[in-house]
Motif scaffolding. Structure first.
Motif, PDB file in Angstrom:
ATOM      1  N   TRP A  46      49.543  39.554  25.248  1.00  0.00           N
ATOM      2  CA  TRP A  46      49.674  39.209  23.844  1.00  0.00           C
ATOM      3  C   TRP A  46      50.902  38.360  23.530  1.00  0.00           C
ATOM      4  N   PHE A  47      52.013  38.683  24.145  1.00  0.00           N
ATOM      5  CA  PHE A  47      53.281  38.096  23.707  1.00  0.00           C
ATOM      6  C   PHE A  47      53.947  37.152  24.704  1.00  0.00           C
ATOM      7  N   SER A  48      53.564  37.246  25.968  1.00  0.00           N
ATOM      8  CA  SER A  48      54.281  36.456  26.966  1.00  0.00           C
ATOM      9  C   SER A  48      53.388  36.177  28.175  1.00  0.00           C
ATOM     10  N   PRO A  49      52.335  35.375  27.995  1.00  0.00           N
ATOM     11  CA  PRO A  49      51.350  35.167  29.071  1.00  0.00           C
ATOM     12  C   PRO A  49      51.972  34.562  30.324  1.00  0.00           C
ATOM     13  N   THR A  50      51.567  35.101  31.450  1.00  0.00           N
ATOM     14  CA  THR A  50      52.000  34.575  32.741  1.00  0.00           C
ATOM     15  C   THR A  50      50.989  35.005  33.786  1.00  0.00           C
ATOM     16  N   LYS A  51      51.259  34.714  35.044  1.00  0.00           N
ATOM     17  CA  LYS A  51      50.332  35.065  36.116  1.00  0.00           C
ATOM     18  C   LYS A  51      51.111  35.397  37.374  1.00  0.00           C
ATOM     19  N   LEU A  52      50.496  36.184  38.237  1.00  0.00           N
ATOM     20  CA  LEU A  52      51.033  36.452  39.559  1.00  0.00           C
ATOM     21  C   LEU A  52      50.475  35.406  40.516  1.00  0.00           C
ATOM     22  N   SER A  53      51.334  34.805  41.301  1.00  0.00           N
ATOM     23  CA  SER A  53      50.925  33.817  42.297  1.00  0.00           C
ATOM     24  C   SER A  53      51.319  34.375  43.666  1.00  0.00           C
ATOM     25  N   ILE A  54      50.335  34.915  44.389  1.00  0.00           N
ATOM     26  CA  ILE A  54      50.609  35.718  45.583  1.00  0.00           C
ATOM     27  C   ILE A  54      50.255  34.949  46.849  1.00  0.00           C
ATOM     28  N   THR A  55      51.215  34.887  47.761  1.00  0.00           N
ATOM     29  CA  THR A  55      51.031  34.284  49.081  1.00  0.00           C
ATOM     30  C   THR A  55      51.145  35.379  50.131  1.00  0.00           C
ATOM     31  N   PRO A  66      43.418  35.716  58.401  1.00  0.00           N
ATOM     32  CA  PRO A  66      42.573  35.060  57.389  1.00  0.00           C
ATOM     33  C   PRO A  66      41.372  35.905  57.001  1.00  0.00           C
ATOM     34  N   GLU A  67      40.808  36.663  57.965  1.00  0.00           N
ATOM     35  CA  GLU A  67      39.673  37.544  57.649  1.00  0.00           C
ATOM     36  C   GLU A  67      40.113  38.667  56.724  1.00  0.00           C
ATOM     37  N   ASP A  68      41.326  39.204  56.956  1.00  0.00           N
ATOM     38  CA  ASP A  68      41.857  40.252  56.079  1.00  0.00           C
ATOM     39  C   ASP A  68      41.962  39.747  54.643  1.00  0.00           C
ATOM     40  N   ILE A  69      42.509  38.537  54.493  1.00  0.00           N
ATOM     41  CA  ILE A  69      42.733  37.992  53.157  1.00  0.00           C
ATOM     42  C   ILE A  69      41.419  37.752  52.443  1.00  0.00           C
ATOM     43  N   GLU A  70      40.427  37.253  53.185  1.00  0.00           N
ATOM     44  CA  GLU A  70      39.112  37.029  52.592  1.00  0.00           C
ATOM     45  C   GLU A  70      38.510  38.336  52.094  1.00  0.00           C
ATOM     46  N   ARG A  71      38.773  39.419  52.829  1.00  0.00           N
ATOM     47  CA  ARG A  71      38.215  40.717  52.474  1.00  0.00           C
ATOM     48  C   ARG A  71      38.971  41.384  51.326  1.00  0.00           C
ATOM     49  N   ARG A 342      53.200  27.389  58.030  1.00  0.00           N
ATOM     50  CA  ARG A 342      52.140  27.767  58.962  1.00  0.00           C
ATOM     51  C   ARG A 342      51.972  29.281  59.039  1.00  0.00           C
ATOM     52  N   THR A 343      52.921  30.033  58.512  1.00  0.00           N
ATOM     53  CA  THR A 343      52.815  31.499  58.548  1.00  0.00           C
ATOM     54  C   THR A 343      52.411  32.078  57.202  1.00  0.00           C
ATOM     55  N   ALA A 344      51.870  31.238  56.302  1.00  0.00           N
ATOM     56  CA  ALA A 344      51.536  31.723  54.966  1.00  0.00           C
ATOM     57  C   ALA A 344      50.150  31.238  54.570  1.00  0.00           C
ATOM     58  N   GLN A 345      49.475  32.037  53.752  1.00  0.00           N
ATOM     59  CA  GLN A 345      48.184  31.641  53.200  1.00  0.00           C
ATOM     60  C   GLN A 345      48.142  32.014  51.734  1.00  0.00           C
TER      61      GLN A 345
END
Length: 381
Positions: A46-55, A66-71, A342-345
């Protein structure tokens, strides 16, 4: 409304000598804690819209394939992320940048698991906050852990409390999130020299973007919970707020007042997430023997032990290396405006908003205390 629901509808169940009343009391308190978690989300929405951006980390210990992340990333038909299929019994640690850190961390727990873990969050607080009217009383009913900042007494209280929480969570197969900030305080102009002095004392380099962590509280916490929860995880967050420059102090840019009164929210909360299996990946020490209870321990639940010095040093080294990686990761982000390597998705973006319309009412416990007061007044008249 939340605290009123605790007092009017659930606290009376605590004094009844029946198993069903105890169970209803615990479920009711969990509901009010979940209501508070929904309220945190709603305040942002309501007062302070934002988002989580997770790597997500994809190499080494604490990694996801990558399979873990897809799941684990669950999306709705529109393709929006609605939850993260992460384990629901974990200790959550993070660097500490601004006073709203705990707020956004609690919001993250709302998206973990199909129903969220926000009903089962536990934190530690200063003992002086325990009797603050309404807020302190409510936190007591939430079963939060109040510490006097005297380790001689606090370690018994911490271990006993966590042991009981872990035992109950495992027996009832409920989630559990214990949230801890190992730095103990914000990075600021006042705390930076203290971290530098401590680094000089033990003969290591100070960190640039974070404070040196204090490992003792986390070490005892993991040793208290791990025997009760065999599959316990440690979720490690590296959090960065856009607009805060390298070597800057986040609280100079984002305060609780500016975020929620002036609407100046960070456009995104950038989170780099790693997850460890406590038993397999973290050197918490030998837990195979029978624990030695500390003198004065209040119950058989206590898992507090006199940890051998070499085990303390091994955990301390692991903790410093984790924070060194965190510091280097933040420096890379400041240089490139991205965690990307290379170590992040990722990133996976999750807007902070409630998923179900009913939860708008949940956030205020369905106005139950107000309804009870209104009906009581009608009856008296």
């Amino acid at each position: 409304m939340v605290h009123g629901s605790q007092l009017v509808f659930f606290l009376p169940l605590r004094i009844l000598p029946f198993k069903w009343s105890s169970r209803l009391y615990n479920e009711g308190i969990c509901y009010t804690k979940g209501a508070f978690g929904c309220l945190l989300i709603l305040m942002c929405q309501w007062f302070s819209p934002t988002k989580l951006s997770i790597t997500f980390e994809t190499e080494g210990k604490g990694r996801f394939s990558p399979e873990d992340i897809e799941r684990l990333v669950v999306r709705n038909q529109a393709g929006d992320v609605v939850s993260l299929n992460l384990p629901t019994k974990f200790v959550l640690i993070s660097n500490h940048q601004i006073y709203a850190d705990w707020w956004y961390a609690w919001c993250l727990t709302y998206f973990i698991g199909p129903r969220g873990v926000h009903r089962y969050v536990y934190i530690t607080l200063k003992k002086s906050l325990k009797w603050i009217p309404i807020v302190g009383w409510g936190m007591q009913l939430y079963n939060f852990i109040f510490l006097a900042r005297s380790w001689a007494s606090d370690r018994v209280q911490l271990a006993s409390h966590l042991s009981a929480l872990g035992k109950r969570a495992e027996e009832e197969d409920n989630p559990l999130c214990f949230m801890l900030y190992p730095e103990g305080t914000l990075v600021s102009q006042n705390t930076r020299p203290i971290s530098k002095k401590f680094a000089d004392k033990i003969g290591i380099s100070d960190l640039r973007n974070v404070l040196l962590p204090r490992s003792t509280g986390l070490h005892y916490s993991l040793r208290s919970l791990a025997p009760r929860i065999p599959d316990l995880k440690l979720i490690d967050l590296t959090v960065i707020y856009p607009g805060v420059p390298p070597m800057g102090y986040g609280q100079d840019y984002y305060t609780l007042r500016s975020i929620f009164m002036s609407g100046v929210a960070p456009p995104a909360i950038h989170i780099y997430l790693k997850m460890f299996d406590v038993a397999a990946d973290i050197p918490i020490g030998d837990m195979s023997g029978k624990p030695t209870l500390v003198s004065g321990a209040p119950s058989e639940h206590t898992a507090e032990v006199d940890i051998p010095q070499h085990e303390k040093e091994a955990f301390d080294t692991w903790m410093r290396e984790l924070w060194q990686e965190k510091d280097e990761r933040m420096t890379r982000f400041f240089d490139t405006t991205s965690y990307g390597s290379r170590t992040a998705q990722g990133p996976v973006e999750i807007p902070l908003r409630l998923r179900r319309k009913r939860e708008f009412f949940d956030a205020f416990c369905f106005f139950l205390p107000a309804c009870a007061g209104y009906l009581s007044g009608k009856i008296r008249r």
